[in-house]
Every structure is written in structure tokens, then in C-alpha cells.
Design a protein around this motif. Structure first.
Motif, PDB file in Angstrom:
ATOM      1  N   ALA A   1       0.840  -1.196   0.000  1.00 47.78           N
ATOM      2  CA  ALA A   1       0.000   0.000   0.000  1.00 47.78           C
ATOM      3  C   ALA A   1       0.877   1.248   0.000  1.00 47.78           C
ATOM      4  O   ALA A   1       2.052   1.198   0.370  1.00 47.78           O
TER       5      ALA A   1
ATOM      6  N   SER B   1       0.249   5.171   1.532  1.00 40.89           N
ATOM      7  CA  SER B   1      -0.722   5.968   2.280  1.00 40.89           C
ATOM      8  C   SER B   1      -0.276   7.422   2.344  1.00 40.89           C
ATOM      9  O   SER B   1       0.910   7.729   2.241  1.00 40.89           O
TER      10      SER B   1
ATOM     11  N   GLY C   1      -5.280  12.310   0.277  1.00 40.29           N
ATOM     12  CA  GLY C   1      -5.803  11.054  -0.243  1.00 40.29           C
ATOM     13  C   GLY C   1      -7.087  11.264  -1.036  1.00 40.29           C
ATOM     14  O   GLY C   1      -7.252  10.694  -2.114  1.00 40.29           O
TER      15      GLY C   1
ATOM     16  N   VAL D   1      -9.297   0.797  -1.313  1.00 41.88           N
ATOM     17  CA  VAL D   1      -8.729   1.969  -0.642  1.00 41.88           C
ATOM     18  C   VAL D   1      -9.258   1.977   0.789  1.00 41.88           C
ATOM     19  O   VAL D   1     -10.469   1.916   1.004  1.00 41.88           O
TER      20      VAL D   1
ATOM     21  N   ALA E   1      -9.591   3.973   4.413  1.00 40.86           N
ATOM     22  CA  ALA E   1      -9.579   5.339   4.939  1.00 40.86           C
ATOM     23  C   ALA E   1      -9.717   5.321   6.455  1.00 40.86           C
ATOM     24  O   ALA E   1     -10.519   4.569   7.008  1.00 40.86           O
ATOM     25  N   THR E   2      -8.894   6.125   7.112  1.00 42.23           N
ATOM     26  CA  THR E   2      -9.071   6.423   8.533  1.00 42.23           C
ATOM     27  C   THR E   2      -9.288   7.929   8.598  1.00 42.23           C
ATOM     28  O   THR E   2      -9.108   8.620   7.593  1.00 42.23           O
TER      29      THR E   2
ATOM     30  N   ARG F   1      -5.615   9.251   7.560  1.00 44.06           N
ATOM     31  CA  ARG F   1      -4.826   8.754   6.425  1.00 44.06           C
ATOM     32  C   ARG F   1      -5.674   7.890   5.505  1.00 44.06           C
ATOM     33  O   ARG F   1      -6.571   7.189   5.961  1.00 44.06           O
ATOM     34  N   TRP F   2      -5.357   7.933   4.213  1.00 41.03           N
ATOM     35  CA  TRP F   2      -5.965   7.055   3.223  1.00 41.03           C
ATOM     36  C   TRP F   2      -4.865   6.193   2.639  1.00 41.03           C
ATOM     37  O   TRP F   2      -3.761   6.679   2.361  1.00 41.03           O
ATOM     38  N   SER F   3      -5.150   4.913   2.425  1.00 39.93           N
ATOM     39  CA  SER F   3      -4.175   3.961   1.896  1.00 39.93           C
ATOM     40  C   SER F   3      -4.717   3.295   0.643  1.00 39.93           C
ATOM     41  O   SER F   3      -5.803   2.710   0.671  1.00 39.93           O
TER      42      SER F   3
ATOM     43  N   ARG G   1       3.707   7.384   2.871  1.00 38.20           N
ATOM     44  CA  ARG G   1       4.258   6.189   3.520  1.00 38.20           C
ATOM     45  C   ARG G   1       4.086   5.016   2.580  1.00 38.20           C
ATOM     46  O   ARG G   1       3.054   4.888   1.920  1.00 38.20           O
TER      47      ARG G   1
ATOM     48  N   HIS H   1       3.988   0.957   2.413  1.00 41.11           N
ATOM     49  CA  HIS H   1       3.768  -0.244   3.222  1.00 41.11           C
ATOM     50  C   HIS H   1       4.115  -1.443   2.350  1.00 41.11           C
ATOM     51  O   HIS H   1       3.284  -1.913   1.584  1.00 41.11           O
TER      52      HIS H   1
ATOM     53  N   LEU I   1      -0.809  -2.926   7.491  1.00 38.47           N
ATOM     54  CA  LEU I   1      -1.811  -1.900   7.243  1.00 38.47           C
ATOM     55  C   LEU I   1      -3.057  -2.240   8.046  1.00 38.47           C
ATOM     56  O   LEU I   1      -3.526  -3.383   8.029  1.00 38.47           O
TER      57      LEU I   1
END
Length: 182
Positions: free
Chosen positions: A62, A64, A70, A87, A89-90, A93-95, A121, A123, A129
Motif C-alpha cells: 500500500a 498511504s 488522499g 482503498v 480510509a481512517t 490517512r488514506w491507503s 508512507r 507499506h 496496514l
């Protein structure tokens, strides 16, 4: 993860943990498994344990970036007609899940860039993740783009295909290019 007087407190031994609930603790990441019996046993012991994806190898990787960047990157990739996979999402952050890549290939890709924001970032091998419906110190993880139902191996774009848009979105978003936010 549990709540304390000053906010979320991680179950790990680090009293000042900067990513409460968003990392492996017991058992450690090296004990990752897809064995249904083992997972059931772990969740019996820790029903609030986060769901983590061990990245790299044959598993997805990933990239992020901060949530605002994002959202911008996703709009830009959609406008370009880029096919994306899942995808996550928090609140912070989006990954974007991508096909597995190695550090050598990632290094060559990033070396060719004029600059890469420190807020991105990667991963890859040896990383992990946070996956939905886990809750971290910043809130609950959710699918911004969920894997297709019944898909054991979702289609994933190549990291090279998305990194230019992610760098551009991070750089163009106010505060998104150099700030490290969890």
C-alpha cells in the motif's frame, strides 16, 4: 485499545504510543496467519484486536497519505480514468492498495522523482496496514473503495502507476506535503 482520561490508550506497553490500536501487539506481526482456528482463538482472548494486513511478499502492498491529500489523489486518479483496487480510509490517512513491490524497485522509482513528500508512507515487505472495521486512536478504519464481494484476490494497480498522482496530491494539499500525521 482502551480509552483513558486524555484520549485513546494503546494496549501495548508504550505509554506514549503515537498510533494507539493501529499496530500489532500480542501476538506480534510475525505470527500473522490466515488460519481460521488461530484467528478465532486470538479474538476470543482480545475481541477488540485490530485487523492488520501483513504487506509485501505475495500479499498486497500500500501507499498511504494524509486524508485530505488522499481524497484529492482519488479524485485525480478517477479523472485520469485510472483503475484502482481497494482503498482504506481512517480519519487521518488514506491507503491505496497496490500490487506487491520490492524495496529495490521502490527505491529506483523514488530516486527518479524531484522530491517526495515526507507525508507519503510505503507499506511493503515487513510492513502492515490497519484494515476495517478496526479502530485506532484516530477513529475507525473504513473502506473508501471496498474489495469486490467474493474476491479473494482483488485487482491491484502497480505502485508506479499511482505514485505520481499521490506525490502531486500530497504536494498540492495545504500541509499535506511535509507533515507526518498518524
Amino acid at each position: 485499545m482502551r480509552a483513558g482520561a486524555d484520549g485513546p490508550v494503546c494496549a501495548c506497553p508504550d505509554a506514549d504510543c503515537v498510533v494507539p490500536g493501529a499496530h500489532p501487539f500480542d501476538p506480534g506481526l510475525l505470527a500473522a496467519t490466515t488460519d481460521e482456528r488461530m484467528i478465532r482463538w486470538w479474538w476470543t482472548r482480545r475481541p477488540d484486536a485490530p485487523v492488520l494486513l501483513a504487506t509485501g511478499g505475495r500479499a498486497p502492498c500500500a501507499v498511504s497519505l494524509p486524508a485530505l491529500a488522499g481524497a484529492r489523489a482519488l479524485r485525480d486518479l478517477d479523472a485520469m480514468g485510472m483503475r484502482l483496487g481497494p482503498v482504506v480510509a481512517t480519519p487521518t490517512r488514506w491507503s491505496i492498495l497496490v500490487a506487491p513491490y520490492g524495496l529495490e524497485r521502490l527505491g529506483e522509482l523514488l530516486y527518479a522523482k524531484d522530491s517526495v513528500p515526507s507525508s507519503l508512507r510505503f507499506h511493503g515487505e515487513g510492513g502492515y496496514l490497519l484494515l476495517p472495521p478496526s479502530t485506532a486512536g484516530t477513529g475507525q478504519a473504513r473502506w473508501e473503495r471496498a474489495p469486490l464481494a467474493g474476491s479473494a484476490r482483488p485487482w491491484l494497480p502497480d505502485v508506479e502507476a499511482v505514485v505520481d498522482a499521490l506525490v502531486a496530491a500530497s504536494t498540492a494539499t495545504p500541509g499535506g506535503g511535509s507533515r507526518l500525521a498518524y
